[in-house]
Design a protein around this motif. Structure first.
Motif, PDB file in Angstrom:
ATOM      1  N   LEU A  44      -5.548  29.839 -13.561  1.00 45.26           N
ATOM      2  CA  LEU A  44      -4.193  29.982 -13.040  1.00 45.26           C
ATOM      3  C   LEU A  44      -3.451  28.652 -13.081  1.00 45.26           C
ATOM      4  CD1 LEU A  44      -2.079  31.782 -11.587  1.00 45.26           C
ATOM      5  CD2 LEU A  44      -3.069  30.948  -9.445  1.00 45.26           C
ATOM      6  N   SER A  45      -4.116  27.575 -12.702  1.00 49.07           N
ATOM      7  CA  SER A  45      -3.453  26.268 -12.729  1.00 49.07           C
ATOM      8  C   SER A  45      -3.176  25.822 -14.166  1.00 49.07           C
ATOM      9  CB  SER A  45      -4.281  25.221 -11.988  1.00 49.07           C
ATOM     10  OG  SER A  45      -5.521  25.038 -12.609  1.00 49.07           O
ATOM     11  N   GLY A  46      -4.030  26.173 -15.110  1.00 46.34           N
ATOM     12  CA  GLY A  46      -3.785  25.841 -16.517  1.00 46.34           C
ATOM     13  C   GLY A  46      -2.570  26.560 -17.069  1.00 46.34           C
ATOM     14  N   VAL A  47      -2.467  27.835 -16.764  1.00 43.81           N
ATOM     15  CA  VAL A  47      -1.298  28.603 -17.220  1.00 43.81           C
ATOM     16  C   VAL A  47      -0.031  28.061 -16.565  1.00 43.81           C
ATOM     17  CG1 VAL A  47      -0.209  30.884 -17.124  1.00 43.81           C
ATOM     18  CG2 VAL A  47      -2.605  30.677 -17.777  1.00 43.81           C
ATOM     19  N   SER A  48      -0.120  27.733 -15.278  1.00 47.81           N
ATOM     20  CA  SER A  48       1.038  27.162 -14.577  1.00 47.81           C
ATOM     21  C   SER A  48       1.444  25.825 -15.176  1.00 47.81           C
ATOM     22  CB  SER A  48       0.720  26.979 -13.092  1.00 47.81           C
ATOM     23  OG  SER A  48       0.405  28.203 -12.502  1.00 47.81           O
ATOM     24  N   ALA A  49       0.470  25.006 -15.552  1.00 48.54           N
ATOM     25  CA  ALA A  49       0.769  23.706 -16.150  1.00 48.54           C
ATOM     26  C   ALA A  49       1.463  23.868 -17.497  1.00 48.54           C
ATOM     27  CB  ALA A  49      -0.511  22.891 -16.314  1.00 48.54           C
ATOM     28  N   ILE A  50       1.032  24.839 -18.281  1.00 51.94           N
ATOM     29  CA  ILE A  50       1.677  25.065 -19.579  1.00 51.94           C
ATOM     30  C   ILE A  50       3.105  25.575 -19.388  1.00 51.94           C
ATOM     31  CG2 ILE A  50       1.616  26.499 -21.662  1.00 51.94           C
ATOM     32  CD1 ILE A  50      -1.441  26.264 -21.537  1.00 51.94           C
ATOM     33  N   ILE A  51       3.332  26.460 -18.427  1.00 50.37           N
ATOM     34  CA  ILE A  51       4.684  26.952 -18.154  1.00 50.37           C
ATOM     35  C   ILE A  51       5.580  25.817 -17.656  1.00 50.37           C
ATOM     36  CG2 ILE A  51       6.023  28.453 -16.606  1.00 50.37           C
ATOM     37  CD1 ILE A  51       3.672  30.445 -16.796  1.00 50.37           C
ATOM     38  N   PHE A  52       5.052  24.983 -16.739  1.00 52.68           N
ATOM     39  CA  PHE A  52       5.825  23.856 -16.230  1.00 52.68           C
ATOM     40  C   PHE A  52       6.165  22.878 -17.347  1.00 52.68           C
ATOM     41  CE2 PHE A  52       5.878  19.500 -14.545  1.00 52.68           C
ATOM     42  CZ  PHE A  52       6.976  19.588 -13.700  1.00 52.68           C
ATOM     43  N   ALA A  53       5.190  22.578 -18.198  1.00 55.27           N
ATOM     44  CA  ALA A  53       5.435  21.636 -19.291  1.00 55.27           C
ATOM     45  C   ALA A  53       6.449  22.199 -20.281  1.00 55.27           C
ATOM     46  CB  ALA A  53       4.132  21.302 -20.004  1.00 55.27           C
ATOM     47  N   GLY A  54       6.417  23.503 -20.509  1.00 61.01           N
ATOM     48  CA  GLY A  54       7.416  24.118 -21.391  1.00 61.01           C
ATOM     49  C   GLY A  54       8.811  24.019 -20.813  1.00 61.01           C
ATOM     50  N   GLY A  55       8.941  24.257 -19.507  1.00 61.28           N
ATOM     51  CA  GLY A  55      10.246  24.112 -18.859  1.00 61.28           C
ATOM     52  C   GLY A  55      10.731  22.670 -18.878  1.00 61.28           C
ATOM     53  N   ARG A  56       9.811  21.743 -18.648  1.00 62.72           N
ATOM     54  CA  ARG A  56      10.185  20.322 -18.682  1.00 62.72           C
ATOM     55  C   ARG A  56      10.579  19.896 -20.104  1.00 62.72           C
ATOM     56  NH1 ARG A  56       6.990  15.189 -16.122  1.00 62.72           N
ATOM     57  NH2 ARG A  56       8.455  13.669 -16.900  1.00 62.72           N
ATOM     58  N   PHE A  57       9.893  20.456 -21.089  1.00 63.06           N
ATOM     59  CA  PHE A  57      10.239  20.165 -22.486  1.00 63.06           C
ATOM     60  C   PHE A  57      11.679  20.597 -22.778  1.00 63.06           C
ATOM     61  CE2 PHE A  57      10.171  21.356 -27.054  1.00 63.06           C
ATOM     62  CZ  PHE A  57       9.900  20.100 -27.575  1.00 63.06           C
ATOM     63  N   ALA A  58      12.039  21.791 -22.316  1.00 63.70           N
ATOM     64  CA  ALA A  58      13.409  22.273 -22.527  1.00 63.70           C
ATOM     65  C   ALA A  58      14.403  21.388 -21.784  1.00 63.70           C
ATOM     66  CB  ALA A  58      13.527  23.715 -22.053  1.00 63.70           C
ATOM     67  N   TRP A  59      14.071  20.988 -20.564  1.00 59.26           N
ATOM     68  CA  TRP A  59      14.953  20.127 -19.784  1.00 59.26           C
ATOM     69  C   TRP A  59      15.161  18.772 -20.475  1.00 59.26           C
ATOM     70  CZ3 TRP A  59      18.060  20.750 -15.710  1.00 59.26           C
ATOM     71  CH2 TRP A  59      18.515  19.610 -15.058  1.00 59.26           C
ATOM     72  N   GLU A  60      14.081  18.174 -20.969  1.00 61.00           N
ATOM     73  CA  GLU A  60      14.180  16.879 -21.648  1.00 61.00           C
ATOM     74  C   GLU A  60      14.970  17.005 -22.946  1.00 61.00           C
ATOM     75  OE1 GLU A  60      10.132  15.686 -22.071  1.00 61.00           O
ATOM     76  OE2 GLU A  60       9.960  15.018 -20.009  1.00 61.00           O
ATOM     77  N   MET A  72       1.978  16.641 -21.948  1.00 64.96           N
ATOM     78  CA  MET A  72       1.538  17.514 -20.865  1.00 64.96           C
ATOM     79  C   MET A  72       0.999  18.839 -21.414  1.00 64.96           C
ATOM     80  SD  MET A  72       4.604  16.890 -18.100  1.00 64.96           S
ATOM     81  CE  MET A  72       4.052  18.198 -17.045  1.00 64.96           C
ATOM     82  N   VAL A  73       1.684  19.376 -22.412  1.00 60.47           N
ATOM     83  CA  VAL A  73       1.240  20.641 -23.015  1.00 60.47           C
ATOM     84  C   VAL A  73      -0.131  20.460 -23.660  1.00 60.47           C
ATOM     85  CG1 VAL A  73       1.727  22.339 -24.809  1.00 60.47           C
ATOM     86  CG2 VAL A  73       3.572  21.512 -23.358  1.00 60.47           C
ATOM     87  N   VAL A  74      -0.296  19.383 -24.423  1.00 58.45           N
ATOM     88  CA  VAL A  74      -1.578  19.131 -25.086  1.00 58.45           C
ATOM     89  C   VAL A  74      -2.676  18.903 -24.051  1.00 58.45           C
ATOM     90  CG1 VAL A  74      -2.820  17.514 -26.575  1.00 58.45           C
ATOM     91  CG2 VAL A  74      -0.551  18.281 -27.206  1.00 58.45           C
ATOM     92  N   GLY A  75      -2.371  18.165 -22.993  1.00 57.86           N
ATOM     93  CA  GLY A  75      -3.354  17.932 -21.935  1.00 57.86           C
ATOM     94  C   GLY A  75      -3.774  19.217 -21.244  1.00 57.86           C
ATOM     95  N   ALA A  76      -2.799  20.090 -20.969  1.00 58.85           N
ATOM     96  CA  ALA A  76      -3.110  21.371 -20.329  1.00 58.85           C
ATOM     97  C   ALA A  76      -3.944  22.250 -21.256  1.00 58.85           C
ATOM     98  CB  ALA A  76      -1.823  22.090 -19.938  1.00 58.85           C
TER      99      ALA A  76
END
Length: 96
Positions: A44-60, A72-76
């Motif tokens: 669950l935390s891995g999936v959450s990390a990938i979703i968060f990193a995807g949102g942060r990628f769009a924001w950046e 972050m995506v690669v690390g997750a």
């Protein structure tokens, strides 16, 4: 000459040893359930990390900032691969 016969006797005794398989000791049902819950939490935390990193990628990307989220995506993803294959890794290490 007697030591040769003794060595041959010991060699034949070594050939009779059975190959044992591991078995959980009695009363470990609760520990097994805890490990299953921990694995669920890790996934669950891995999936959450990938979703968060995807949102942060769009924001950046939208604001033109420095792109740090691909790390972050690669690390997750690497963490998820290691976490889900932990049993296989331990079997490979301990199966000597």
């Amino acid at each position: 000459m007697s030591w040769i016969l003794s060595a041959a006797e010991h060699t034949s005794m070594l050939a009779q040893v059975n190959n044992f398989t591991p078995e959980a000791p009695p009363g470990t049902r609760g520990l097994t359930k805890l490990v299953q819950w921990l694995m669920w939490f890790v996934l669950l935390s891995g999936v959450s990390a990938i979703i968060f990193a995807g949102g942060r990628f769009a924001w950046e990307k939208w604001h033109g900032g420095m792109l740090e989220s691909p790390k972050m995506v690669v690390g997750a993803l690497i963490g998820g691969i290691v976490a889900t294959s932990a049993g296989s890794i331990m079997n490979a290490i301990l199966d000597v």
